[in-house]
Motif scaffolding. Structure first.
Motif, PDB file in Angstrom:
ATOM      1  N   THR A   1      -5.550  20.719  37.116  1.00 36.62           N
ATOM      2  CA  THR A   1      -5.600  19.827  37.820  1.00 36.62           C
ATOM      3  C   THR A   1      -4.161  19.132  38.471  1.00 36.62           C
ATOM      4  O   THR A   1      -4.128  18.180  39.231  1.00 36.62           O
ATOM      5  CB  THR A   1      -6.158  18.489  37.148  1.00 36.62           C
ATOM      6  OG1 THR A   1      -5.193  18.190  36.149  1.00 36.62           O
ATOM      7  CG2 THR A   1      -7.391  18.876  36.640  1.00 36.62           C
ATOM      8  N   ARG A   2      -3.281  20.360  38.409  1.00 34.03           N
ATOM      9  CA  ARG A   2      -1.720  19.973  38.879  1.00 34.03           C
ATOM     10  C   ARG A   2      -1.520  20.759  40.085  1.00 34.03           C
ATOM     11  O   ARG A   2      -1.826  21.965  40.428  1.00 34.03           O
ATOM     12  CB  ARG A   2      -0.732  20.587  37.743  1.00 34.03           C
ATOM     13  CG  ARG A   2      -1.016  19.775  36.634  1.00 34.03           C
ATOM     14  CD  ARG A   2      -0.075  20.736  35.674  1.00 34.03           C
ATOM     15  NE  ARG A   2       1.227  20.220  35.554  1.00 34.03           N
ATOM     16  CZ  ARG A   2       2.141  20.636  34.793  1.00 34.03           C
ATOM     17  NH1 ARG A   2       1.830  21.463  33.623  1.00 34.03           N
ATOM     18  NH2 ARG A   2       3.534  20.372  35.368  1.00 34.03           N
ATOM     19  N   SER A   3      -0.979  19.960  41.125  1.00 32.75           N
ATOM     20  CA  SER A   3      -0.665  20.704  42.448  1.00 32.75           C
ATOM     21  C   SER A   3       0.738  21.520  42.355  1.00 32.75           C
ATOM     22  O   SER A   3       1.389  21.313  41.467  1.00 32.75           O
ATOM     23  CB  SER A   3      -0.334  19.543  43.426  1.00 32.75           C
ATOM     24  OG  SER A   3      -1.367  18.697  43.517  1.00 32.75           O
ATOM     25  N   PRO A   4       0.626  22.680  43.301  1.00 30.65           N
ATOM     26  CA  PRO A   4       1.957  23.512  43.335  1.00 30.65           C
ATOM     27  C   PRO A   4       2.954  22.667  43.449  1.00 30.65           C
ATOM     28  O   PRO A   4       3.243  21.476  43.792  1.00 30.65           O
ATOM     29  CB  PRO A   4       1.415  24.691  44.502  1.00 30.65           C
ATOM     30  CG  PRO A   4      -0.077  24.352  44.540  1.00 30.65           C
ATOM     31  CD  PRO A   4      -0.478  22.939  44.118  1.00 30.65           C
ATOM     32  N   ILE A   5       4.420  23.280  43.264  1.00 29.32           N
ATOM     33  CA  ILE A   5       5.582  22.674  43.181  1.00 29.32           C
ATOM     34  C   ILE A   5       6.456  23.357  44.351  1.00 29.32           C
ATOM     35  O   ILE A   5       6.366  24.912  44.189  1.00 29.32           O
ATOM     36  CB  ILE A   5       6.320  22.740  41.847  1.00 29.32           C
ATOM     37  CG1 ILE A   5       5.548  21.664  41.010  1.00 29.32           C
ATOM     38  CG2 ILE A   5       7.632  22.221  41.989  1.00 29.32           C
ATOM     39  CD1 ILE A   5       6.126  21.817  39.449  1.00 29.32           C
ATOM     40  N   LEU A   6       6.931  22.918  45.275  1.00 27.99           N
ATOM     41  CA  LEU A   6       7.971  23.518  46.197  1.00 27.99           C
ATOM     42  C   LEU A   6       9.388  22.984  46.008  1.00 27.99           C
ATOM     43  O   LEU A   6       9.571  21.709  46.235  1.00 27.99           O
ATOM     44  CB  LEU A   6       7.477  22.965  47.430  1.00 27.99           C
ATOM     45  CG  LEU A   6       8.281  23.810  49.005  1.00 27.99           C
ATOM     46  CD1 LEU A   6       8.145  25.484  48.711  1.00 27.99           C
ATOM     47  CD2 LEU A   6       7.519  23.228  50.106  1.00 27.99           C
ATOM     48  N   ASP A   7      10.182  23.778  45.639  1.00 28.60           N
ATOM     49  CA  ASP A   7      11.536  23.242  45.012  1.00 28.60           C
ATOM     50  C   ASP A   7      12.553  23.457  46.119  1.00 28.60           C
ATOM     51  O   ASP A   7      13.184  22.494  46.571  1.00 28.60           O
ATOM     52  CB  ASP A   7      12.068  23.955  43.995  1.00 28.60           C
ATOM     53  CG  ASP A   7      11.297  23.849  42.728  1.00 28.60           C
ATOM     54  OD1 ASP A   7      11.135  22.529  42.293  1.00 28.60           O
ATOM     55  OD2 ASP A   7      11.018  24.688  41.920  1.00 28.60           O
ATOM     56  N   GLU A   8      12.450  24.551  46.908  1.00 30.93           N
ATOM     57  CA  GLU A   8      13.677  24.799  47.977  1.00 30.93           C
ATOM     58  C   GLU A   8      12.943  25.297  49.033  1.00 30.93           C
ATOM     59  O   GLU A   8      11.924  26.347  48.851  1.00 30.93           O
ATOM     60  CB  GLU A   8      14.614  25.731  47.244  1.00 30.93           C
ATOM     61  CG  GLU A   8      15.472  24.821  46.031  1.00 30.93           C
ATOM     62  CD  GLU A   8      16.150  25.916  45.270  1.00 30.93           C
ATOM     63  OE1 GLU A   8      17.355  25.728  44.740  1.00 30.93           O
ATOM     64  OE2 GLU A   8      15.842  27.063  45.299  1.00 30.93           O
ATOM     65  N   LEU A   9      13.897  25.378  50.038  1.00 35.58           N
ATOM     66  CA  LEU A   9      13.421  26.346  51.387  1.00 35.58           C
ATOM     67  C   LEU A   9      14.875  27.085  51.624  1.00 35.58           C
ATOM     68  O   LEU A   9      15.880  26.574  51.567  1.00 35.58           O
ATOM     69  CB  LEU A   9      13.187  25.252  52.510  1.00 35.58           C
ATOM     70  CG  LEU A   9      11.832  24.432  52.477  1.00 35.58           C
ATOM     71  CD1 LEU A   9      12.215  23.735  53.809  1.00 35.58           C
ATOM     72  CD2 LEU A   9      10.704  25.327  52.235  1.00 35.58           C
ATOM     73  N   LEU A  10      14.657  28.403  51.925  1.00 40.88           N
ATOM     74  CA  LEU A  10      15.780  29.326  52.429  1.00 40.88           C
ATOM     75  C   LEU A  10      15.508  29.578  53.965  1.00 40.88           C
ATOM     76  O   LEU A  10      14.552  29.814  54.549  1.00 40.88           O
ATOM     77  CB  LEU A  10      15.693  30.431  51.851  1.00 40.88           C
ATOM     78  CG  LEU A  10      16.734  31.617  52.182  1.00 40.88           C
ATOM     79  CD1 LEU A  10      18.002  31.131  51.868  1.00 40.88           C
ATOM     80  CD2 LEU A  10      16.552  32.898  51.589  1.00 40.88           C
ATOM     81  N   LEU A  11      16.517  28.975  54.861  1.00 34.96           N
ATOM     82  CA  LEU A  11      16.303  29.193  56.367  1.00 34.96           C
ATOM     83  C   LEU A  11      17.250  30.374  56.620  1.00 34.96           C
ATOM     84  O   LEU A  11      18.710  30.438  56.026  1.00 34.96           O
ATOM     85  CB  LEU A  11      16.814  27.707  57.024  1.00 34.96           C
ATOM     86  CG  LEU A  11      16.237  26.728  56.450  1.00 34.96           C
ATOM     87  CD1 LEU A  11      16.716  25.501  57.395  1.00 34.96           C
ATOM     88  CD2 LEU A  11      14.914  26.883  56.559  1.00 34.96           C
ATOM     89  N   ILE A  12      16.898  31.157  57.270  1.00 37.91           N
ATOM     90  CA  ILE A  12      17.557  32.607  57.578  1.00 37.91           C
ATOM     91  C   ILE A  12      17.677  32.721  59.099  1.00 37.91           C
ATOM     92  O   ILE A  12      16.878  32.572  59.813  1.00 37.91           O
ATOM     93  CB  ILE A  12      16.857  33.596  57.043  1.00 37.91           C
ATOM     94  CG1 ILE A  12      16.395  33.541  55.516  1.00 37.91           C
ATOM     95  CG2 ILE A  12      17.846  35.047  57.151  1.00 37.91           C
ATOM     96  CD1 ILE A  12      15.660  34.625  54.956  1.00 37.91           C
ATOM     97  N   PRO A  13      19.083  32.699  59.666  1.00 37.49           N
ATOM     98  CA  PRO A  13      19.321  32.797  61.077  1.00 37.49           C
ATOM     99  C   PRO A  13      18.676  34.263  61.757  1.00 37.49           C
ATOM    100  O   PRO A  13      18.530  35.211  61.039  1.00 37.49           O
ATOM    101  CB  PRO A  13      20.807  32.911  61.291  1.00 37.49           C
ATOM    102  CG  PRO A  13      21.313  32.018  59.979  1.00 37.49           C
ATOM    103  CD  PRO A  13      20.231  32.488  58.927  1.00 37.49           C
ATOM    104  N   ALA A  14      17.992  34.192  62.796  1.00 38.33           N
ATOM    105  CA  ALA A  14      17.200  35.227  63.192  1.00 38.33           C
ATOM    106  C   ALA A  14      18.012  35.901  64.489  1.00 38.33           C
ATOM    107  O   ALA A  14      17.537  36.822  65.078  1.00 38.33           O
ATOM    108  CB  ALA A  14      15.792  34.987  63.654  1.00 38.33           C
ATOM    109  N   SER A  15      19.190  35.103  64.808  1.00 35.66           N
ATOM    110  CA  SER A  15      19.855  35.614  65.772  1.00 35.66           C
ATOM    111  C   SER A  15      21.474  35.626  65.504  1.00 35.66           C
ATOM    112  O   SER A  15      21.756  34.671  64.742  1.00 35.66           O
ATOM    113  CB  SER A  15      19.391  35.232  67.297  1.00 35.66           C
ATOM    114  OG  SER A  15      20.102  34.041  67.520  1.00 35.66           O
ATOM    115  N   ILE A  16      22.331  36.267  66.131  1.00 36.27           N
ATOM    116  CA  ILE A  16      23.663  35.851  65.943  1.00 36.27           C
ATOM    117  C   ILE A  16      24.130  34.502  66.729  1.00 36.27           C
ATOM    118  O   ILE A  16      25.131  34.154  66.172  1.00 36.27           O
ATOM    119  CB  ILE A  16      24.526  37.151  66.686  1.00 36.27           C
ATOM    120  CG1 ILE A  16      25.874  37.270  66.179  1.00 36.27           C
ATOM    121  CG2 ILE A  16      24.377  37.126  68.336  1.00 36.27           C
ATOM    122  CD1 ILE A  16      26.590  38.308  66.567  1.00 36.27           C
TER     123      ILE A  16
END
Length: 386
Positions: free
Chosen positions: A172-187
């Motif tokens: 009955t427990r919802s998932p957990i989201l701890d962190e996001l990783l943002l990755i540049p897609a262009s120079i």
């Protein structure tokens, strides 16, 4: 600023209509779930706890016949393949013992081949079984800790998430989201003024993320069931930008051969807690990508103030939604002109900023800069022409 909303909406997908017998005389408690990260592959089934007990009876989940058994030191250890009358195959791994009749055949084959590792195949009339019939006993073959590794495969050699057939795991427990990783897609992309990937800790952020240029995103997420500390894989992840779906993953079924494509989902980036990030974009590898829709690539380009939303769900339809506000910035602009034997390069910024740059020639040597001028909204380099 981001908002957390726990929702009780139903997922679009439903559980399979077929219900199978639970494959072991043990409680429906798991130590691992479908398509979790493993070194070199995705976990193709579930691991069922036996709470330290050995030789717990394993049961036929439906009518069929024992089609194959394998014995080895690694992998499944002592594994059994049960061909069901509906065409699916149930796989039991890390068994300690088979039935006495099969054990006798294995020992004879080991003596014949003079080796421990053997594989035996059977015809439908040799070992037919009924639902709930004992077909083996759990153990530690090929592993260290007592448990049953269990898979379900269809006639197309796709592995199916076994939890789709069972609803008895209490969660009955919802998932957990701890962190996001943002990755540049262009120079040219900048994320919070960085040219490098950045990690957003979702425990304590209340300011918008600054972004210019396209980027990709990976998530550090997991699920937990009631009464256990084990971390499980989520079932579904959806990524929205301003309520438009840009990527999704759903861990329901995948071709068996694609379970080796672990780098497409877990490329090796680790979060601040040491757990691997899961990509929410196509990895750009050749061939099919598991659990990734062909029409969605996951590359994000924002305009103005935007809201990025991640919605997670587990197999029991417990949901978690997190939102993050992004403030886009205009990218810096370059200008180059040549005058009086000098090359003048200027980089203009939308806000007060500066960056250090080095310039290279075609043979990868540094080009000396004669003068550098730092201003509030630009940097200018003067290079003497050769």
């Amino acid at each position: 600023m981001f908002r957390i909303m726990l929702l009780s909406l139903l997922l679009a997908s439903t559980l399979f209509s077929q219900n199978y017998q639970w494959p072991i005389r043990a409680s429906q408690s798991l130590s691992a779930t479908f398509c979790e990260y493993r070194s070199g592959h995705l976990h193709a089934g579930i691991d069922i706890k036996t709470w330290g007990e050995m030789e717990v009876p394993c049961l036929a989940i439906d009518q069929g016949y024992i089609a194959r058994v394998i014995v080895g030191y690694n992998g499944y250890g002592r594994g059994l393949f049960l061909k069901l009358n509906d065409g699916n195959v149930a796989v039991y791994g890390h068994l300690e013992l088979f039935t006495p009749e099969i054990e006798a055949l294995i020992q004879a084959e080991q003596l014949k081949q003079d080796k421990y590792n053997v594989s035996l195949k059977f015809s439908p009339d040799q070992f037919p079984v009924s639902i709930k019939e004992i077909i083996g006993y759990s153990g530690t073959s090929g592993t260290e800790h007592p448990h049953l590794h269990f898979e379900i495969r269809d006639s197309l050699w796709q592995v199916i998430n076994p939890q789709l057939f069972y609803s008895g795991v209490k969660d009955t427990r919802s998932p957990i989201l701890d962190e996001l990783l943002l990755i540049p897609a262009s120079i040219e992309t900048r994320l919070n003024d960085s040219q490098l990937p950045i990690v957003i800790n979702l425990d304590n952020t209340d300011t918008p993320v600054r972004a210019s240029g396209p980027f990709k995103l990976a998530i550090n997420a997991h699920d937990r069931a009631n009464g256990t500390l084990n971390k499980y894989n989520i079932y579904r992840a959806d990524l929205f930008v301003n309520d438009s779906l840009v990527f999704k993953r759903r861990f329901d079924r995948v071709l068996l051969e694609l379970t080796d494509s672990v780098a497409a989902i877990y490329p090796g980036h680790r979060g601040l807690r040491g757990w691997r990030f899961m990509t929410m974009y196509t990895a750009g590898i050749t061939g099919q990508t598991p659990f990734a829709p062909e029409i969605l690539h996951g590359k994000i380009t924002l305009d103005g103030v935007s809201t990025l939303k991640i919605r997670l769900a587990d197999i029991q339809r417990n949901l978690l939604t997190k939102e993050l506000v992004f403030r886009t910035e205009a990218a810096a602009a370059w200008s180059v002109k040549q005058t009086n034997g000098q090359v003048i390069i200027t980089r203009s910024y939308p806000e007060h900023s500066y960056e250090r740059y080095q310039f290279f020639s075609g043979n990868n040597t540094f080009i000396p800069v004669a003068q550098t001028f730092y201003r509030l909204n630009s940097t200018t380099w003067i290079i003497n022409s050769p």
